[in-house]
Design an enzyme around this catalytic site. Structure first.
Site, PDB file in Angstrom:
ATOM      1  N   GLU A  20     -11.784  -8.702  -3.618  1.00 57.14           N
ATOM      2  CA  GLU A  20     -11.163  -8.079  -2.924  1.00 57.14           C
ATOM      3  C   GLU A  20     -11.982  -6.822  -3.001  1.00 57.14           C
ATOM      4  OE1 GLU A  20      -7.826  -9.243  -1.102  1.00 57.14           O
ATOM      5  OE2 GLU A  20      -7.548 -10.867  -1.605  1.00 57.14           O
ATOM      6  N   GLU A  57      -3.199  -8.469  15.607  1.00 63.02           N
ATOM      7  CA  GLU A  57      -2.885  -8.470  14.380  1.00 63.02           C
ATOM      8  C   GLU A  57      -0.910  -7.144  14.814  1.00 63.02           C
ATOM      9  OE1 GLU A  57      -3.761  -6.640  10.047  1.00 63.02           O
ATOM     10  OE2 GLU A  57      -3.961  -4.840  12.213  1.00 63.02           O
ATOM     11  N   GLU A  78       1.851  -9.125  -2.511  1.00 64.98           N
ATOM     12  CA  GLU A  78       0.945  -8.190  -2.030  1.00 64.98           C
ATOM     13  C   GLU A  78       1.436  -6.838  -3.368  1.00 64.98           C
ATOM     14  OE1 GLU A  78      -1.880  -7.269  -0.618  1.00 64.98           O
ATOM     15  OE2 GLU A  78      -2.725  -9.138   0.054  1.00 64.98           O
ATOM     16  N   GLU A  99     -10.558  -3.845  -3.696  1.00 59.89           N
ATOM     17  CA  GLU A  99      -9.891  -2.459  -3.328  1.00 59.89           C
ATOM     18  C   GLU A  99      -9.825  -2.136  -4.910  1.00 59.89           C
ATOM     19  OE1 GLU A  99      -6.561  -5.256  -1.159  1.00 59.89           O
ATOM     20  OE2 GLU A  99      -6.399  -5.671  -3.283  1.00 59.89           O
ATOM     21  N   ALA A 136       0.675  -2.941   1.582  1.00 59.68           N
ATOM     22  CA  ALA A 136       0.488  -4.147   2.887  1.00 59.68           C
ATOM     23  C   ALA A 136      -0.422  -5.023   2.952  1.00 59.68           C
ATOM     24  CB  ALA A 136      -0.669  -3.397   4.000  1.00 59.68           C
ATOM     25  N   SER A 154      -1.651  -2.698  17.049  1.00 65.51           N
ATOM     26  CA  SER A 154      -2.570  -2.135  18.213  1.00 65.51           C
ATOM     27  C   SER A 154      -2.925  -3.071  19.446  1.00 65.51           C
ATOM     28  CB  SER A 154      -3.569  -0.825  17.655  1.00 65.51           C
ATOM     29  OG  SER A 154      -4.535  -0.512  18.877  1.00 65.51           O
ATOM     30  N   PRO A 155      -1.696  -2.593  20.370  1.00 61.59           N
ATOM     31  CA  PRO A 155      -1.581  -4.180  21.256  1.00 61.59           C
ATOM     32  C   PRO A 155      -3.178  -4.310  21.821  1.00 61.59           C
ATOM     33  CG  PRO A 155       0.104  -2.507  21.664  1.00 61.59           C
ATOM     34  CD  PRO A 155      -0.224  -2.092  20.486  1.00 61.59           C
ATOM     35  N   ARG A 167     -10.602   3.831   3.070  1.00 63.48           N
ATOM     36  CA  ARG A 167     -10.283   2.947   4.674  1.00 63.48           C
ATOM     37  C   ARG A 167     -11.383   3.714   5.732  1.00 63.48           C
ATOM     38  NH1 ARG A 167      -6.697  -1.508   3.580  1.00 63.48           N
ATOM     39  NH2 ARG A 167      -4.877  -1.165   3.618  1.00 63.48           N
TER      40      ARG A 167
END
Length: 165
Positions: free
Chosen positions: A124, A100, A71, A126, A55, A94-95, A39
């Site tokens: 993608e 999101e 997914e 991945e 996810a 994470s507001p 990540r």
């Protein structure tokens, strides 16, 4: 933005698609199936690849439930029947800075639902490793705070509270 007193100030907000997240249990092997992947956002703060629930982003025009099914097959190779996917909760990731939301599900699969080796989509970029874990070990890691990923905690804790495994 402007507060109630009329003071104005700036904030940064990243408009992002919602994501669907899935905690998967294979009832034949009695294993939780997680993903391990690099990540980029977390890389400056950890040398480890992150261990996470399945996810992915909700595509435009797609509902979160359909995304969860898609997914799961893309990332871990299991085709989940609609009857074996259970909605758990929706929450913001994470507001303080992003729009999101995570739509979190629990899925039951068995060996016959395995349609591919998974690993994500090459187009993608991945590169996802599947990790199978005994449910007791998963619960112990949740309780000990051994994951670095928030959506994995939310999924695991909700599933545990609902006695899903």
């Amino acid at each position: 933005i402007q507060d109630e007193a009329g003071n104005t100030f700036s904030r940064v907000r990243i408009k992002r698609q919602d994501a669907s997240c899935v905690l998967v249990l294979n009832t034949d092997s009695n294993k939780i199936i997680l993903t391990r992947q690099f990540r980029y956002g977390a890389a400056p703060k950890t040398e480890d690849y992150l261990l996470e629930v399945v996810a992915g982003k909700v595509d435009e025009g797609e509902d979160p439930f359909t995304t969860a099914i898609r997914e799961t097959e893309e990332e871990i190779g299991y085709r989940v029947s609609k009857d074996n996917m259970k909605y758990l909760v929706t929450c913001f990731s994470s507001p303080a800075y992003t729009s999101e939301r995570y739509h979190i599900y629990f899925a039951i699969v068995n060996d016959s639902d395995r349609k591919s080796k998974g690993g994500g989509l090459e187009n993608e970029n991945e590169s996802i490793e599947l990790v199978e874990m005994d449910p007791k070990v998963f619960k112990d890691k949740i309780m000990a705070g051994e994951f670095a990923d928030a959506k994995t905690y939310v999924a695991g804790q909700h599933a545990m509270l609902k006695n899903l495994f």
